[in-house]
Scaffold this motif. Structure first.
Motif, PDB file in Angstrom:
ATOM      1  N   LEU A  53       0.859  -0.985  -0.125  1.00 44.78           N
ATOM      2  CA  LEU A  53       0.087  -0.117  -0.074  1.00 44.78           C
ATOM      3  C   LEU A  53       0.835   1.419   0.192  1.00 44.78           C
ATOM      4  N   ALA A  54       1.925   1.230   0.831  1.00 43.25           N
ATOM      5  CA  ALA A  54       2.926   2.355   0.866  1.00 43.25           C
ATOM      6  C   ALA A  54       3.554   2.653  -0.672  1.00 43.25           C
ATOM      7  N   ALA A  55       3.805   1.806  -1.153  1.00 34.70           N
ATOM      8  CA  ALA A  55       4.438   1.615  -2.429  1.00 34.70           C
ATOM      9  C   ALA A  55       3.506   2.061  -3.494  1.00 34.70           C
ATOM     10  N   ILE A  56       2.058   1.765  -3.362  1.00 40.18           N
ATOM     11  CA  ILE A  56       1.135   2.363  -4.324  1.00 40.18           C
ATOM     12  C   ILE A  56       1.062   3.654  -4.105  1.00 40.18           C
ATOM     13  N   ARG A  57       0.912   4.036  -2.904  1.00 44.32           N
ATOM     14  CA  ARG A  57       0.722   5.494  -2.553  1.00 44.32           C
ATOM     15  C   ARG A  57       1.936   6.393  -3.207  1.00 44.32           C
ATOM     16  N   ASN A  58       3.079   5.764  -3.168  1.00 45.55           N
ATOM     17  CA  ASN A  58       4.242   6.644  -3.462  1.00 45.55           C
ATOM     18  C   ASN A  58       4.491   6.053  -5.065  1.00 45.55           C
ATOM     19  N   LEU A  59       4.092   5.494  -5.658  1.00 41.13           N
ATOM     20  CA  LEU A  59       4.396   5.094  -7.008  1.00 41.13           C
ATOM     21  C   LEU A  59       4.565   6.117  -7.923  1.00 41.13           C
ATOM     22  N   ASP A  60       4.029   7.427  -7.728  1.00 44.91           N
ATOM     23  CA  ASP A  60       4.414   8.568  -8.668  1.00 44.91           C
ATOM     24  C   ASP A  60       5.780   8.853  -8.319  1.00 44.91           C
ATOM     25  N   ARG A  61       6.227   8.682  -7.323  1.00 43.13           N
ATOM     26  CA  ARG A  61       7.822   9.141  -6.989  1.00 43.13           C
ATOM     27  C   ARG A  61       8.726   8.189  -7.364  1.00 43.13           C
ATOM     28  N   PHE A  62       8.305   6.840  -7.776  1.00 43.31           N
ATOM     29  CA  PHE A  62       9.233   5.720  -8.222  1.00 43.31           C
ATOM     30  C   PHE A  62       9.951   5.861  -9.361  1.00 43.31           C
ATOM     31  N   ASP A  63      11.319   5.585  -9.267  1.00 38.18           N
ATOM     32  CA  ASP A  63      11.970   5.911 -10.633  1.00 38.18           C
ATOM     33  C   ASP A  63      12.057   4.641 -11.505  1.00 38.18           C
ATOM     34  N   ARG A  64      11.095   4.747 -12.416  1.00 43.36           N
ATOM     35  CA  ARG A  64      10.839   3.499 -13.522  1.00 43.36           C
ATOM     36  C   ARG A  64      12.207   3.027 -14.120  1.00 43.36           C
ATOM     37  N   ARG A  65      13.266   3.606 -13.939  1.00 45.88           N
ATOM     38  CA  ARG A  65      14.502   3.114 -14.545  1.00 45.88           C
ATOM     39  C   ARG A  65      15.007   2.132 -13.501  1.00 45.88           C
ATOM     40  N   ARG A  66      14.472   2.103 -12.325  1.00 46.08           N
ATOM     41  CA  ARG A  66      15.146   1.189 -11.457  1.00 46.08           C
ATOM     42  C   ARG A  66      14.072   0.029 -11.356  1.00 46.08           C
ATOM     43  N   PRO A  67      14.435  -1.413 -10.705  1.00 41.63           N
ATOM     44  CA  PRO A  67      13.585  -2.330 -10.585  1.00 41.63           C
ATOM     45  C   PRO A  67      12.940  -2.108  -9.563  1.00 41.63           C
ATOM     46  N   PHE A  68      11.397  -2.734  -9.540  1.00 37.50           N
ATOM     47  CA  PHE A  68      10.401  -2.318  -8.344  1.00 37.50           C
ATOM     48  C   PHE A  68      10.762  -3.220  -7.293  1.00 37.50           C
ATOM     49  N   GLY A  69      11.178  -4.597  -7.447  1.00 34.50           N
ATOM     50  CA  GLY A  69      11.363  -5.620  -6.187  1.00 34.50           C
ATOM     51  C   GLY A  69      12.067  -4.797  -5.090  1.00 34.50           C
ATOM     52  N   PRO A  70      13.640  -4.212  -5.394  1.00 35.99           N
ATOM     53  CA  PRO A  70      14.477  -3.887  -4.349  1.00 35.99           C
ATOM     54  C   PRO A  70      14.055  -2.989  -3.693  1.00 35.99           C
ATOM     55  N   TRP A  71      13.042  -1.924  -4.510  1.00 35.79           N
ATOM     56  CA  TRP A  71      12.325  -0.821  -4.006  1.00 35.79           C
ATOM     57  C   TRP A  71      11.180  -1.200  -2.750  1.00 35.79           C
ATOM     58  N   LEU A  72      10.698  -2.293  -3.276  1.00 33.33           N
ATOM     59  CA  LEU A  72       9.456  -2.698  -2.223  1.00 33.33           C
ATOM     60  C   LEU A  72      10.179  -3.429  -1.309  1.00 33.33           C
ATOM     61  N   HIS A  73      11.146  -4.031  -1.348  1.00 33.29           N
ATOM     62  CA  HIS A  73      11.802  -4.907  -0.245  1.00 33.29           C
ATOM     63  C   HIS A  73      12.473  -4.082   0.842  1.00 33.29           C
ATOM     64  N   ARG A  74      12.991  -2.798   0.183  1.00 39.36           N
ATOM     65  CA  ARG A  74      13.307  -1.898   1.499  1.00 39.36           C
ATOM     66  C   ARG A  74      12.159  -1.253   2.068  1.00 39.36           C
ATOM     67  N   ILE A  75      11.041  -1.260   1.536  1.00 45.48           N
ATOM     68  CA  ILE A  75      10.045  -0.915   2.519  1.00 45.48           C
ATOM     69  C   ILE A  75       9.346  -1.940   3.231  1.00 45.48           C
ATOM     70  N   VAL A  76       9.235  -3.381   2.817  1.00 47.00           N
ATOM     71  CA  VAL A  76       9.076  -4.321   3.585  1.00 47.00           C
ATOM     72  C   VAL A  76      10.067  -4.536   4.893  1.00 47.00           C
ATOM     73  N   VAL A  77      11.317  -4.519   4.630  1.00 48.86           N
ATOM     74  CA  VAL A  77      12.296  -4.960   5.655  1.00 48.86           C
ATOM     75  C   VAL A  77      12.452  -3.817   6.679  1.00 48.86           C
ATOM     76  N   ASN A  78      12.338  -2.395   6.092  1.00 52.46           N
ATOM     77  CA  ASN A  78      12.081  -1.452   7.044  1.00 52.46           C
ATOM     78  C   ASN A  78      10.980  -1.457   8.102  1.00 52.46           C
ATOM     79  N   ARG A  79       9.939  -1.804   7.498  1.00 54.86           N
ATOM     80  CA  ARG A  79       8.630  -1.695   8.401  1.00 54.86           C
ATOM     81  C   ARG A  79       8.775  -3.065   9.235  1.00 54.86           C
TER      82      ARG A  79
END
Length: 166
Positions: A53-79
Motif C-alpha cells: 500500500l505504501a508503495a502504491i501510494r508513492n508510485l508517482d515518486r518511483f524511478d521507473r528506470r530502477r527495478p521495483f522489487g528492491p524498492w518494495l523490499h526496502r519498504i518491507v524490511v524497514n517496516r
C-alpha cells in the motif's frame, strides 16, 4: 524485467490490472522477507500488505528506470524491523511461527529460524536480504540506506552469532 517496467508505467497511470500484476509478481518474496525478519505469519502478511500500500501510494515518486522489487523490499524490511523493535519494547517474546506457509520456510529448518529470531532485527534483516533473498552487500546498503561497511559489519556480527547458536 521489461514487463515489470511496463506494469509500473501502467500502474503509475492508474491501471488496476497492472497494480495487481505487480502484486502477484512480488508478493511471495515480500511476504517471505517480512516473515523471515518478524517470525510471525500474521504480522508478516500485514507488513507485506502495508508495504504494498505504501508503495502504491508513492508510485508517482518511483524511478521507473530502477527495478521495483528492491524498492518494495526496502519498504518491507524497514517496516519489519520497526515492527520487531516495537515488539521488543513491549517486551513480547518472539516465537518461531510453525504456521507459516511452507514456501516461506522452504529450505530453512526450525533451528535456523530460532537462531535468526534471537538476532537483533538489524542483523536479521541483512542476513535475510543477503543469504535468503540473495541481494549483494552493495544492494543491501542501497536498499536500507546504510553505508556498505555497516552492512558488512552487521552481516559479520549476525553470522558470528548464528554460528555460536548453531
Amino acid at each position: 524485467m521489461g514487463s515489470e517496467r511496463a506494469h509500473v508505467r501502467a500502474a503509475q497511470r492508474g491501471s488496476a490490472s497492472d497494480l495487481e500484476a505487480l502484486f502477484r509478481l512480488h508478493w511471495p518474496r515480500a511476504y517471505r522477507a517480512a516473515y523471515l525478519v518478524v517470525h510471525d505469519a500474521a504480522a508478516a502478511e500485514d507488513i507485506a500488505q502495508e508495504a504494498f500500500l505504501a508503495a502504491i501510494r508513492n508510485l508517482d515518486r518511483f524511478d521507473r528506470r530502477r527495478p521495483f522489487g528492491p524498492w518494495l523490499h526496502r519498504i518491507v524490511v524497514n517496516r519489519a524491523i520497526d515492527w520487531t523493535r516495537a515488539r521488543q519494547l513491549r517486551g513480547e517474546a518472539e516465537l518461531v511461527d510453525a504456521e507459516a506457509a511452507p514456501e516461506t520456510r522452504a529450505g530453512i529448518d526450525d533451528s535456523l529460524l530460532g537462531a535468526l529470531a534471537a538476532l537483533p532485527p538489524e542483523h536479521r534483516a541483512v542476513i535475510v536480504l543477503r543469504h535468503l533473498l540473495e541481494y549483494t552487500p552493495g544492494e543491501i546498503a542501497e536498499l536500507l540506506g546504510l553505508p556498505r561497511g555497516t552492512v558488512n559489519s552487521r552481516l559479520r556480527r549476525g553470522l558470528d552469532a548464528l554460528k555460536e547458536q548453531l
